[in-house]
Design a protein around this motif. Structure first.
Motif, PDB file in Angstrom:
ATOM      1  N   ALA A 104       0.888  -1.098  -0.120  1.00 63.01           N
ATOM      2  CA  ALA A 104      -0.066   0.148   0.255  1.00 63.01           C
ATOM      3  C   ALA A 104       0.864   1.310   0.078  1.00 63.01           C
ATOM      4  O   ALA A 104       0.472   2.519  -0.373  1.00 63.01           O
ATOM      5  N   ALA A 105       2.076   1.057   0.406  1.00 62.60           N
ATOM      6  CA  ALA A 105       2.900   2.397   0.328  1.00 62.60           C
ATOM      7  C   ALA A 105       3.557   2.572  -0.894  1.00 62.60           C
ATOM      8  O   ALA A 105       3.992   3.691  -1.503  1.00 62.60           O
ATOM      9  N   ALA A 106       3.175   1.595  -2.116  1.00 61.31           N
ATOM     10  CA  ALA A 106       3.680   1.685  -3.385  1.00 61.31           C
ATOM     11  C   ALA A 106       2.788   1.828  -4.448  1.00 61.31           C
ATOM     12  O   ALA A 106       2.857   2.384  -5.575  1.00 61.31           O
ATOM     13  N   VAL A 107       1.529   1.580  -3.934  1.00 59.05           N
ATOM     14  CA  VAL A 107       0.529   1.609  -5.125  1.00 59.05           C
ATOM     15  C   VAL A 107      -0.814   1.893  -4.355  1.00 59.05           C
ATOM     16  O   VAL A 107      -1.076   1.632  -3.412  1.00 59.05           O
ATOM     17  N   ALA A 108      -1.735   3.001  -5.047  1.00 57.68           N
ATOM     18  CA  ALA A 108      -3.056   3.196  -4.208  1.00 57.68           C
ATOM     19  C   ALA A 108      -3.926   2.105  -4.579  1.00 57.68           C
ATOM     20  O   ALA A 108      -4.061   1.533  -5.614  1.00 57.68           O
ATOM     21  N   LEU A 109      -4.554   1.749  -3.424  1.00 61.22           N
ATOM     22  CA  LEU A 109      -5.578   0.731  -3.392  1.00 61.22           C
ATOM     23  C   LEU A 109      -6.704   1.339  -2.826  1.00 61.22           C
ATOM     24  O   LEU A 109      -6.881   1.987  -1.891  1.00 61.22           O
ATOM     25  N   ASP A 110      -8.111   0.936  -3.621  1.00 63.16           N
ATOM     26  CA  ASP A 110      -9.428   1.706  -3.078  1.00 63.16           C
ATOM     27  C   ASP A 110     -10.447   0.581  -3.348  1.00 63.16           C
ATOM     28  O   ASP A 110     -10.241  -0.565  -3.859  1.00 63.16           O
ATOM     29  N   GLY A 111     -11.495   0.898  -3.230  1.00 57.82           N
ATOM     30  CA  GLY A 111     -12.847   0.054  -3.282  1.00 57.82           C
ATOM     31  C   GLY A 111     -13.188  -0.471  -4.604  1.00 57.82           C
ATOM     32  O   GLY A 111     -13.756  -1.434  -4.809  1.00 57.82           O
ATOM     33  N   SER A 112     -12.141   0.034  -5.523  1.00 56.73           N
ATOM     34  CA  SER A 112     -12.703  -0.434  -7.003  1.00 56.73           C
ATOM     35  C   SER A 112     -11.304  -1.035  -7.549  1.00 56.73           C
ATOM     36  O   SER A 112     -11.614  -1.721  -8.805  1.00 56.73           O
ATOM     37  N   THR A 113     -10.242  -1.415  -6.736  1.00 56.68           N
ATOM     38  CA  THR A 113      -9.204  -1.886  -7.299  1.00 56.68           C
ATOM     39  C   THR A 113      -9.274  -3.327  -7.453  1.00 56.68           C
ATOM     40  O   THR A 113      -9.585  -4.088  -6.389  1.00 56.68           O
ATOM     41  N   GLN A 114      -8.936  -3.970  -8.732  1.00 66.78           N
ATOM     42  CA  GLN A 114      -8.751  -5.477  -8.782  1.00 66.78           C
ATOM     43  C   GLN A 114      -7.697  -5.877  -8.732  1.00 66.78           C
ATOM     44  O   GLN A 114      -6.573  -5.368  -9.614  1.00 66.78           O
ATOM     45  N   LEU A 115      -7.118  -6.932  -7.777  1.00 71.51           N
ATOM     46  CA  LEU A 115      -6.021  -7.394  -7.528  1.00 71.51           C
ATOM     47  C   LEU A 115      -5.791  -8.731  -7.752  1.00 71.51           C
ATOM     48  O   LEU A 115      -6.735  -9.539  -7.377  1.00 71.51           O
TER      49      LEU A 115
ATOM     50  N   ALA B 222       0.340 -19.107   1.147  1.00 75.18           N
ATOM     51  CA  ALA B 222      -0.511 -18.940   2.563  1.00 75.18           C
ATOM     52  C   ALA B 222      -1.409 -17.779   2.428  1.00 75.18           C
ATOM     53  O   ALA B 222      -2.127 -17.229   3.518  1.00 75.18           O
ATOM     54  N   GLY B 223      -1.224 -16.919   1.128  1.00 75.90           N
ATOM     55  CA  GLY B 223      -2.008 -15.976   1.013  1.00 75.90           C
ATOM     56  C   GLY B 223      -1.359 -14.230   1.277  1.00 75.90           C
ATOM     57  O   GLY B 223      -1.923 -13.386   1.217  1.00 75.90           O
ATOM     58  N   PHE B 224      -0.118 -14.469   1.139  1.00 79.44           N
ATOM     59  CA  PHE B 224       0.638 -13.101   1.342  1.00 79.44           C
ATOM     60  C   PHE B 224       1.008 -12.703  -0.219  1.00 79.44           C
ATOM     61  O   PHE B 224       1.685 -13.550  -0.871  1.00 79.44           O
ATOM     62  N   PRO B 225       0.903 -11.573  -0.425  1.00 81.06           N
ATOM     63  CA  PRO B 225       0.205 -10.269   0.451  1.00 81.06           C
ATOM     64  C   PRO B 225      -1.300 -10.096   0.256  1.00 81.06           C
ATOM     65  O   PRO B 225      -1.793  -9.385   1.016  1.00 81.06           O
ATOM     66  N   ALA B 226      -1.964 -11.151  -0.566  1.00 80.11           N
ATOM     67  CA  ALA B 226      -3.345 -10.670  -0.845  1.00 80.11           C
ATOM     68  C   ALA B 226      -4.295 -10.675   0.428  1.00 80.11           C
ATOM     69  O   ALA B 226      -4.988  -9.669   0.534  1.00 80.11           O
TER      70      ALA B 226
ATOM     71  N   ARG C 234     -10.994  -6.051  -4.870  1.00 81.99           N
ATOM     72  CA  ARG C 234     -11.678  -7.333  -5.660  1.00 81.99           C
ATOM     73  C   ARG C 234     -10.495  -8.190  -5.794  1.00 81.99           C
ATOM     74  O   ARG C 234      -9.618  -7.713  -6.478  1.00 81.99           O
ATOM     75  N   VAL C 235     -10.267  -9.409  -5.168  1.00 75.07           N
ATOM     76  CA  VAL C 235      -9.000 -10.089  -4.878  1.00 75.07           C
ATOM     77  C   VAL C 235      -9.279 -11.455  -5.812  1.00 75.07           C
ATOM     78  O   VAL C 235     -10.195 -12.237  -5.543  1.00 75.07           O
ATOM     79  N   THR C 236      -8.155 -11.977  -6.395  1.00 76.56           N
ATOM     80  CA  THR C 236      -8.161 -13.225  -7.091  1.00 76.56           C
ATOM     81  C   THR C 236      -6.829 -13.723  -6.673  1.00 76.56           C
ATOM     82  O   THR C 236      -5.711 -12.973  -6.793  1.00 76.56           O
ATOM     83  N   MET C 237      -6.701 -14.945  -5.780  1.00 76.42           N
ATOM     84  CA  MET C 237      -5.129 -15.692  -5.760  1.00 76.42           C
ATOM     85  C   MET C 237      -5.250 -16.808  -6.495  1.00 76.42           C
ATOM     86  O   MET C 237      -6.191 -17.638  -6.466  1.00 76.42           O
ATOM     87  N   VAL C 238      -3.868 -16.949  -7.043  1.00 76.24           N
ATOM     88  CA  VAL C 238      -3.738 -17.918  -7.846  1.00 76.24           C
ATOM     89  C   VAL C 238      -2.542 -18.728  -7.427  1.00 76.24           C
ATOM     90  O   VAL C 238      -1.535 -18.195  -6.885  1.00 76.24           O
ATOM     91  N   ASP C 239      -2.717 -20.176  -7.383  1.00 77.69           N
ATOM     92  CA  ASP C 239      -1.815 -20.961  -6.830  1.00 77.69           C
ATOM     93  C   ASP C 239      -1.683 -22.264  -7.581  1.00 77.69           C
ATOM     94  O   ASP C 239      -2.950 -22.721  -7.827  1.00 77.69           O
TER      95      ASP C 239
END
Length: 251
Positions: A64-75, A82-86, A97-102
């Motif tokens: 969050a110190a490198a990129v702006a994150l808000d309620g519309s951000t898709q990550l 184990a879910g880091f950093p998501a 809105r998050v997608t985790m790929v493993d």
């Protein structure tokens, strides 16, 4: 709230983050679940509570110190493990809105359980290799932000992650202390993939003092259709100029 949680919350103030009591409790529930599952699935070598809070939770939130994150951000988080950093980012920014790929089914089952236990919404846990997922129309070029907290060199990570990102979006690669050589290697492939280096942000873990770098690549255009290559090929033959051979991984 005990001393570990209080110190964790205090560390977040310099990077502009604050947590509600419910969010603080979500991190504690995440810690309990992580250590419980770690007894049967290899998720992390770090299990001491204060260390998990700093080396996993705090470290994840530095994105969050490198990129702006808000309620519309898709990550999209690639190689989420184990879910880091998501998951820490989702707890701190509930509107993401998050997608985790493993690629490992056991880890994906843990991620699904974490999403259920923590009551997280707008989260997708995708069991797939990054090379395959990035070719699916639902994921290719769809995300504002991609993240990866992995040990692969940038010449490999860029090919795995940048195809997920829309033009104008960013890929934040979370790396260790020694990144200069990797960045120079990574520029060549990033250009082929439709991206350029935007920023390298140096961070320090407050208590341990270990140095971290957030390498931010910005998408300048769509990734050519030939990328990513077939599963395993980016690791076997990274995108390096002049036929160079890949160096051993360091993070």
């Amino acid at each position: 709230m005990d001393e570990v949680q209080s110190r964790f919350i205090a560390k977040l103030e310099p990077i502009g983050l604050s947590l509600s009591p419910d969010q603080a409790e979500a991190f504690e529930a995440y810690f309990r679940l992580l250590t419980e599952w770690n007894q049967k699935v290899n998720l992390t070598a770090i299990t001491e509570r204060a260390a998990v809070y700093e080396k996993h939770f705090y470290d994840s939130l530095t994105v969050a110190a490198a990129v702006a994150l808000d309620g519309s951000t898709q990550l999209v988080d690639v190689g989420s493990g184990a879910g880091f950093p998501a998951i820490p980012l989702k707890i701190a920014f509930p509107g993401l809105r998050v997608t985790m790929v493993d690629s490992l089914a056991k880890r994906v089952r843990f991620l699904e359980e974490a999403v259920r236990v923590l009551g997280l919404s707008d989260v997708v846990c995708l069991h797939a290799r990054a090379e395959d997922a990035a070719r699916l129309s639902d994921h290719r070029g769809r995300y504002d932000v991609a993240t990866a907290r992995a040990v692969a060199r940038l010449s490999v990570l860029n090919e795995l992650c940048l195809p997920f990102v829309r033009p104008g979006g960013v890929f934040v690669a979370m790396k260790g202390s020694d990144v200069a050589e990797e960045i120079e290697e990574g520029r060549y492939g990033a250009a082929l993939l439709g991206a350029r280096l935007r920023e390298v942000k140096r961070m320090t873990l407050p208590e341990e003092g270990a140095v971290r770098h957030l390498v931010v690549w910005e998408k300048t255009g769509p990734t050519p259709a030939r990328f990513p290559r077939r599963a395993g090929e980016p690791e076997r033959s990274p995108l390096l100029p002049d036929g160079r051979k890949p160096r051993p991984t360091r993070s």
